[in-house]
Design a protein around this motif. Sequence first.
Motif, mmCIF file in Angstrom:
data_model
loop_
_atom_site.group_PDB
_atom_site.id
_atom_site.type_symbol
_atom_site.label_atom_id
_atom_site.label_comp_id
_atom_site.label_asym_id
_atom_site.label_seq_id
_atom_site.Cartn_x
_atom_site.Cartn_y
_atom_site.Cartn_z
ATOM 1 N N UNK A 3 -40.319 14.186 -17.230
ATOM 2 C CA UNK A 3 -39.611 14.990 -16.252
ATOM 3 C C UNK A 3 -39.773 16.462 -16.861
ATOM 4 N N UNK A 4 -39.858 17.319 -15.542
ATOM 5 C CA UNK A 4 -40.203 18.735 -15.722
ATOM 6 C C UNK A 4 -38.611 19.272 -15.809
ATOM 7 N N UNK A 5 -38.451 20.171 -16.681
ATOM 8 C CA UNK A 5 -37.247 20.952 -16.937
ATOM 9 C C UNK A 5 -37.243 21.967 -15.859
ATOM 10 N N UNK A 6 -35.914 22.639 -15.489
ATOM 11 C CA UNK A 6 -35.773 23.762 -14.732
ATOM 12 C C UNK A 6 -36.630 25.095 -15.399
ATOM 13 N N UNK A 7 -36.522 25.021 -16.726
ATOM 14 C CA UNK A 7 -37.360 26.278 -17.188
ATOM 15 C C UNK A 7 -38.975 26.127 -16.988
ATOM 16 N N UNK A 67 -43.997 27.922 -13.512
ATOM 17 C CA UNK A 67 -45.138 27.173 -12.660
ATOM 18 C C UNK A 67 -45.723 28.040 -11.636
ATOM 19 N N UNK A 68 -44.772 28.762 -11.034
ATOM 20 C CA UNK A 68 -44.886 29.669 -9.699
ATOM 21 C C UNK A 68 -45.444 28.675 -8.630
ATOM 22 N N UNK A 69 -44.598 27.661 -8.399
ATOM 23 C CA UNK A 69 -45.172 26.763 -7.344
ATOM 24 C C UNK A 69 -44.120 27.056 -5.968
ATOM 25 N N UNK A 70 -43.583 27.892 -5.949
ATOM 26 C CA UNK A 70 -42.659 28.343 -4.776
ATOM 27 C C UNK A 70 -41.551 27.287 -4.985
ATOM 28 N N UNK A 71 -40.708 26.993 -3.698
ATOM 29 C CA UNK A 71 -39.531 26.398 -3.749
ATOM 30 C C UNK A 71 -40.064 24.938 -3.745
ATOM 31 N N UNK A 72 -39.559 24.208 -4.564
ATOM 32 C CA UNK A 72 -39.612 22.759 -4.780
ATOM 33 C C UNK A 72 -38.501 21.857 -4.437
ATOM 34 N N UNK A 73 -38.167 21.195 -3.553
ATOM 35 C CA UNK A 73 -37.301 20.538 -3.261
ATOM 36 C C UNK A 73 -37.218 19.102 -3.974
ATOM 37 N N UNK A 117 -46.371 10.552 -6.118
ATOM 38 C CA UNK A 117 -46.187 11.791 -6.435
ATOM 39 C C UNK A 117 -47.384 12.587 -6.082
ATOM 40 N N UNK A 118 -47.409 13.625 -5.418
ATOM 41 C CA UNK A 118 -48.578 14.605 -5.032
ATOM 42 C C UNK A 118 -48.734 15.546 -6.056
ATOM 43 N N UNK A 119 -50.227 15.634 -6.657
ATOM 44 C CA UNK A 119 -50.318 16.549 -7.756
ATOM 45 C C UNK A 119 -50.501 17.955 -7.010
ATOM 46 N N UNK A 120 -49.675 18.855 -7.733
ATOM 47 C CA UNK A 120 -49.759 20.271 -7.433
ATOM 48 C C UNK A 120 -50.470 21.210 -7.907
ATOM 49 N N UNK A 130 -42.626 14.326 -6.203
ATOM 50 C CA UNK A 130 -42.147 13.168 -5.561
ATOM 51 C C UNK A 130 -42.371 13.399 -4.035
ATOM 52 N N UNK A 131 -43.077 12.313 -3.542
ATOM 53 C CA UNK A 131 -43.767 12.408 -2.075
ATOM 54 C C UNK A 131 -42.998 11.269 -1.281
ATOM 55 N N UNK A 132 -42.746 10.170 -1.949
ATOM 56 C CA UNK A 132 -42.197 9.050 -1.259
ATOM 57 C C UNK A 132 -42.486 7.881 -2.033
#
Length: 124
Positions: free
Chosen positions: A51-55, A60-66, A100-103, A120-122
């Motif tokens: 699991x990835x942390x908030x930090x 990562x500079x991926x924009x807004x991830x929900x 999960x979609x690779x970003x 997570x994609x579905x």
Amino acid sequence: MSGLINVSELMTDPDFAQTLTLRRTEGSFNDYGEWESSTPVDSSVTGAWQKVTERDLAQLDLGEIKQEVRRFLTVTEIKVSEDDDKLSDRIIWAKNGGRYKVLKVTDNSDNGFYRAYASFEGTE
């Protein structure tokens, strides 16, 4: 020569790693210049799934991830597409049935691994 150690053995050690499914879609251009995707191919891959942390997300500079984002460290090359996200690899986690979609992918193969970030994609 890199000052880092080769950590590829950790990516296959059952104490640190688990087996996931890698789904890859490739394709080619037809005679009319249109892209035609092939049937996705699933293969088993082993690595550390975390699991990835908030930090981590902030760096990562991926924009807004929900959706939930996870990191996958593996000796297997992981692909991401900048042009068409349908062509980015998918990682299937049997434990929760999630896809999960690779970003983003970082190539650390000189040190024995690839680092991929996937959202997570579905469910399958």
